[in-house]
Each structure stands twice: as C-alpha cells, then as structure tokens.
Motif scaffolding. Structure first.
Motif, PDB file in Angstrom:
ATOM      1  N   GLN A  40       0.839  -1.200   0.000  1.00 35.14           N
ATOM      2  CA  GLN A  40       0.000   0.000   0.000  1.00 35.14           C
ATOM      3  C   GLN A  40       0.877   1.256   0.000  1.00 35.14           C
ATOM      4  O   GLN A  40       0.611   2.210  -0.734  1.00 35.14           O
ATOM      5  N   SER A  43       2.336   1.687  -3.426  1.00 35.35           N
ATOM      6  CA  SER A  43       1.324   2.195  -4.356  1.00 35.35           C
ATOM      7  C   SER A  43       1.158   3.705  -4.191  1.00 35.35           C
ATOM      8  O   SER A  43       1.056   4.446  -5.182  1.00 35.35           O
ATOM      9  N   GLN A  44       1.149   4.168  -2.950  1.00 35.51           N
ATOM     10  CA  GLN A  44       1.033   5.607  -2.701  1.00 35.51           C
ATOM     11  C   GLN A  44       2.253   6.356  -3.242  1.00 35.51           C
ATOM     12  O   GLN A  44       2.120   7.437  -3.831  1.00 35.51           O
ATOM     13  N   VAL A  46       4.193   5.368  -5.724  1.00 39.19           N
ATOM     14  CA  VAL A  46       4.119   5.334  -7.189  1.00 39.19           C
ATOM     15  C   VAL A  46       3.178   6.428  -7.688  1.00 39.19           C
ATOM     16  O   VAL A  46       3.489   7.130  -8.654  1.00 39.19           O
ATOM     17  N   SER A  47       2.060   6.614  -7.010  1.00 33.63           N
ATOM     18  CA  SER A  47       1.131   7.686  -7.391  1.00 33.63           C
ATOM     19  C   SER A  47       1.789   9.058  -7.269  1.00 33.63           C
ATOM     20  O   SER A  47       1.625   9.917  -8.135  1.00 33.63           O
ATOM     21  N   ARG A  48       2.531   9.252  -6.192  1.00 33.27           N
ATOM     22  CA  ARG A  48       3.243  10.524  -6.011  1.00 33.27           C
ATOM     23  C   ARG A  48       4.300  10.717  -7.096  1.00 33.27           C
ATOM     24  O   ARG A  48       4.503  11.835  -7.584  1.00 33.27           O
ATOM     25  N   VAL A  50       4.244   9.483 -10.175  1.00 31.85           N
ATOM     26  CA  VAL A  50       3.542   9.804 -11.421  1.00 31.85           C
ATOM     27  C   VAL A  50       3.148  11.284 -11.428  1.00 31.85           C
ATOM     28  O   VAL A  50       3.344  11.989 -12.427  1.00 31.85           O
ATOM     29  N   ALA A  51       2.622  11.767 -10.300  1.00 34.93           N
ATOM     30  CA  ALA A  51       2.235  13.178 -10.203  1.00 34.93           C
ATOM     31  C   ALA A  51       3.450  14.091 -10.328  1.00 34.93           C
ATOM     32  O   ALA A  51       3.393  15.143 -10.990  1.00 34.93           O
ATOM     33  N   GLN A  54       4.573  14.309 -13.944  1.00 35.64           N
ATOM     34  CA  GLN A  54       3.669  15.169 -14.705  1.00 35.64           C
ATOM     35  C   GLN A  54       3.964  16.639 -14.411  1.00 35.64           C
ATOM     36  O   GLN A  54       4.004  17.461 -15.316  1.00 35.64           O
TER      37      GLN A  54
END
Length: 83
Positions: A40, A43-44, A46-48, A50-51, A54
C-alpha cells in the motif's frame, strides 16, 4: 478396534509440533500483514511519482515556452540559451 495409550514423550512431541505450527502460522500472518502494508505504501509512492513526473513535464514545457531551448543553472538562477 484396539486402543493404545501414547507415552508422555510422544504426547509432548505432538503438542510441541502443534505449538510450532501455531507459532509459524502467527508469524506468517504478521509477515503477510506487513507485506500488504508495504504494498500500500509503495502504491502511494508510485502515485506521487507519477504526479511529480507530470509536474516536471508541465514545468519544463512552461519554461521552454517562456525562455526557449537552453539550460538552467539552479544555483545561480540563470537561464542560458542554446542558440
């Protein structure tokens, strides 16, 4: 059907095996819980990531539109054109 009595040593060995099985089951449960927690967290992150990528692309595009192609010296706060 014939019934036989186990020795105290045999009974103790069976109990020891059962206790070891319970201990291992508990430890596997704890490890699995930790794995899920780490997944978990990953996953958090990885999301950060990706952001952040960007945001990095958007900032690069904005700076390129404003200043053109070149390099930035962050320490001096200077842009040097490549043309």
């Amino acid at each position: 059907m014939e019934t036989k009595v186990l020795t105290q040593e045999e009974l103790q060995q069976i109990k020891d095996v059962q206790q070891e099985r319970l201990t291992l089951t508990d430890q596997f449960g704890i490890i699995e819980y930790n794995i899920q927690d780490l997944e978990q967290q990953k996953s958090q992150l990885v999301s950060r990531l990706v952001a952040l990528k960007q945001k990095e692309i958007e900032l690069g595009n904005m700076l390129q539109e404003k200043y053109g192609d070149g390099t930035i010296n962050i320490e001096k706060g200077e842009f040097t054109s490549s043309s």
